[in-house]
Scaffold this motif. Structure first.
Motif, short mmCIF file in Angstrom:
data_model
loop_
_atom_site.label_atom_id
_atom_site.label_comp_id
_atom_site.label_asym_id
_atom_site.label_seq_id
_atom_site.Cartn_x
_atom_site.Cartn_y
_atom_site.Cartn_z
N GLY A 4 48.14 48.23 77.00
CA GLY A 4 48.97 48.53 75.61
C GLY A 4 50.13 47.51 75.79
O GLY A 4 50.87 47.61 74.93
N LEU A 5 50.09 46.28 76.56
CA LEU A 5 51.31 45.52 76.31
C LEU A 5 50.79 44.16 75.79
O LEU A 5 51.84 43.47 75.74
CB LEU A 5 51.41 45.03 77.81
CG LEU A 5 52.17 46.24 78.87
CD1 LEU A 5 51.91 45.59 80.33
CD2 LEU A 5 53.30 46.25 78.16
N GLY A 6 49.74 43.96 75.10
CA GLY A 6 49.55 43.03 74.15
C GLY A 6 50.52 43.00 73.07
O GLY A 6 50.62 43.54 72.28
N GLY A 7 51.00 41.71 72.92
CA GLY A 7 52.16 41.40 71.82
C GLY A 7 53.38 42.05 72.02
O GLY A 7 54.41 41.98 71.46
N LYS A 8 53.55 42.62 73.11
CA LYS A 8 55.07 42.92 73.81
C LYS A 8 55.83 41.98 74.24
O LYS A 8 55.11 41.00 74.90
CB LYS A 8 54.92 44.33 74.60
CG LYS A 8 54.23 45.44 74.38
CD LYS A 8 54.90 46.16 73.12
CE LYS A 8 54.28 47.69 72.61
NZ LYS A 8 54.97 48.37 71.60
N THR A 9 57.02 42.04 74.24
CA THR A 9 58.04 41.09 74.75
C THR A 9 58.47 41.58 76.14
O THR A 9 59.21 42.54 75.71
CB THR A 9 59.06 40.40 74.09
OG1 THR A 9 58.46 39.84 72.83
CG2 THR A 9 59.96 39.54 74.50
N ALA A 10 58.56 40.99 77.18
CA ALA A 10 59.05 41.68 78.24
C ALA A 10 60.13 40.62 78.90
O ALA A 10 59.91 39.45 79.07
CB ALA A 10 57.98 41.89 79.23
N LEU A 11 61.22 41.05 79.25
CA LEU A 11 62.43 40.36 79.96
C LEU A 11 62.37 40.69 81.33
O LEU A 11 62.70 41.83 81.64
CB LEU A 11 63.65 40.51 79.23
CG LEU A 11 64.73 39.99 80.01
CD1 LEU A 11 64.90 38.56 80.27
CD2 LEU A 11 66.32 40.62 79.22
N ALA A 35 59.78 36.59 78.87
CA ALA A 35 61.19 36.02 79.08
C ALA A 35 61.41 35.79 80.74
O ALA A 35 61.77 36.77 81.21
CB ALA A 35 62.55 36.36 78.33
N VAL A 36 61.29 34.61 81.25
CA VAL A 36 61.54 34.63 82.56
C VAL A 36 62.91 34.01 82.83
O VAL A 36 63.35 33.06 82.75
CB VAL A 36 60.59 33.44 82.94
CG1 VAL A 36 60.63 33.24 84.74
CG2 VAL A 36 59.19 33.61 82.79
N ALA A 37 63.67 34.93 83.44
CA ALA A 37 65.24 34.93 83.61
C ALA A 37 65.42 34.71 85.21
O ALA A 37 64.91 35.60 85.93
CB ALA A 37 66.02 36.02 82.94
N PRO A 73 74.09 35.31 74.05
CA PRO A 73 73.26 34.12 73.71
C PRO A 73 72.04 34.03 74.06
O PRO A 73 71.12 33.79 73.65
CB PRO A 73 74.22 32.98 74.12
CG PRO A 73 75.32 33.39 75.05
CD PRO A 73 75.18 34.91 74.66
N ASN A 74 71.91 34.51 75.50
CA ASN A 74 70.50 34.54 76.21
C ASN A 74 69.54 35.44 75.23
O ASN A 74 68.53 35.15 75.15
CB ASN A 74 70.64 35.03 77.51
CG ASN A 74 71.21 33.77 78.45
OD1 ASN A 74 71.28 32.79 77.92
ND2 ASN A 74 71.58 34.22 79.87
N LEU A 75 70.10 36.61 75.08
CA LEU A 75 69.06 37.46 74.17
C LEU A 75 68.53 37.16 72.81
O LEU A 75 67.65 37.44 72.41
CB LEU A 75 69.69 38.88 74.22
CG LEU A 75 69.79 39.73 75.55
CD1 LEU A 75 70.60 41.14 75.16
CD2 LEU A 75 68.30 40.04 75.95
N ALA A 76 69.76 36.53 72.34
CA ALA A 76 69.42 35.68 71.06
C ALA A 76 68.37 34.51 71.12
O ALA A 76 67.55 34.50 70.33
CB ALA A 76 70.78 34.83 70.53
N THR A 80 64.82 34.71 69.23
CA THR A 80 64.15 33.67 68.48
C THR A 80 62.87 33.14 68.87
O THR A 80 61.89 32.72 68.09
CB THR A 80 65.14 32.44 68.58
OG1 THR A 80 66.24 32.88 67.95
CG2 THR A 80 64.71 31.30 67.63
N LYS A 81 62.79 32.80 70.50
CA LYS A 81 61.44 32.38 70.93
C LYS A 81 60.29 33.38 71.06
O LYS A 81 59.09 32.91 70.94
CB LYS A 81 61.97 31.76 72.27
CG LYS A 81 62.71 30.37 72.34
CD LYS A 81 63.01 29.87 73.68
CE LYS A 81 63.81 28.56 73.52
NZ LYS A 81 64.17 28.32 75.02
#
Length: 261
Positions: A4-11, A35-37, A73-76, A80-81
């Protein structure tokens, strides 16, 4: 099994390293945008490139966790992306091997900011949208030292321990909003960090790295160091929709290393 992770955003913090990189790639394989930090942008870019090469969606973010001014700023940029963060995987670098006594106040403050306060502040920043969406996963990677303190890792044992109390308390505050909060801890998983610690111990004790590694694996019931992928697979389940009744827990991925129940 569909997680159930399709379309989710992971940091994923620390995603340029061994554990973080494996986690980022595994979540991407399950359909999450990543988001690869990492403090090392080149390492983050490599992980992101590997994800994109397999058809995934990823953005590399240079992130020094000690610089709290970078959070907003990083979360913004991530929103956005890739969209708002649904899954947060907190991984911080470890401090150098030290005794717990005799450390300067400045040293305590330095690593508290990068290892504890950063995790709390980033989590607080992503929680409002998770609670609004009635879905979220907060996963914090610590160390086996929070269960059985590791000799000569005084700063790590102490600072990471505080994240357990924070995580358990937070789980009770946000559970009704569909947000789960858990801690995962590695035992001896084969990463650059473990290689570094083995080398440091070998130097202190006048032994070879091979001797230190052999002694270490002899204390692990499975008889070997873990693979980062084995750790990442557990994180993927914790991040999934399938883990909806798992919160406020501490999950060990240690090959049976920790002797306590």
């Amino acid at each position: 099994m569909d997680l159930g992770l399709g379309g989710k955003t992971a940091l994923v913090l620390g995603a340029g390293g061994g554990l973080g990189g494996a986690i980022a790639k595994t979540l991407a394989e399950e359909g999450a945008r990543i988001a690869v930090a990492d403090i090392n942008l080149d390492a983050a870019e490599k992980t992101a490139a590997d994800i994109r090469a397999k058809g995934g969606s990823a953005a590399a973010i240079e992130w020094d966790l000690a610089d709290l001014a970078k959070i907003a700023p990083n979360l913004a940029e991530i929103e956005t992306k890739l969209g708002s963060v649904d899954v947060l995987v907190n991984i911080t670098g470890g401090p150098p091997p030290t005794l717990v006594s005799g450390q300067s106040v400045e040293n305590w403050r330095k690593y508290f900011d990068s290892m504890v306060l950063s995790v709390i502040a980033i989590t607080d920043a992503v929680l409002p949208k998770m609670r609004e969406n009635k879905w979220g996963r907060i996963i914090t990677s610590t160390s086996s030292g929070v269960i059985a303190p590791i000799a000569n890792l005084g700063l790590s044992n102490s600072l990471r321990m505080s994240l357990l109390g924070w995580s358990k308390t937070l789980a009770g505050e946000v559970g009704k909003d569909g947000v789960t909060v858990n801690v995962i801890l590695p035992g001896r998983v084969a990463t650059q960090r473990i290689t570094f610690l083995d080398a440091q111990k070998a130097e202190r004790e006048g032994k070879s790295i091979e001797e230190v590694a052999a002694a270490s694996t002899s204390s692990i019931p499975l008889g070997r160091y873990g693979d980062p992928q084995e750790y990442a697979d557990v994180v993927a389940f914790m991040a999934s929709s399938r883990s909806s009744y798992l919160t406020g827990s501490v999950i060990r991925v240690d090959g049976g290393l920790i002797a306590s129940v």
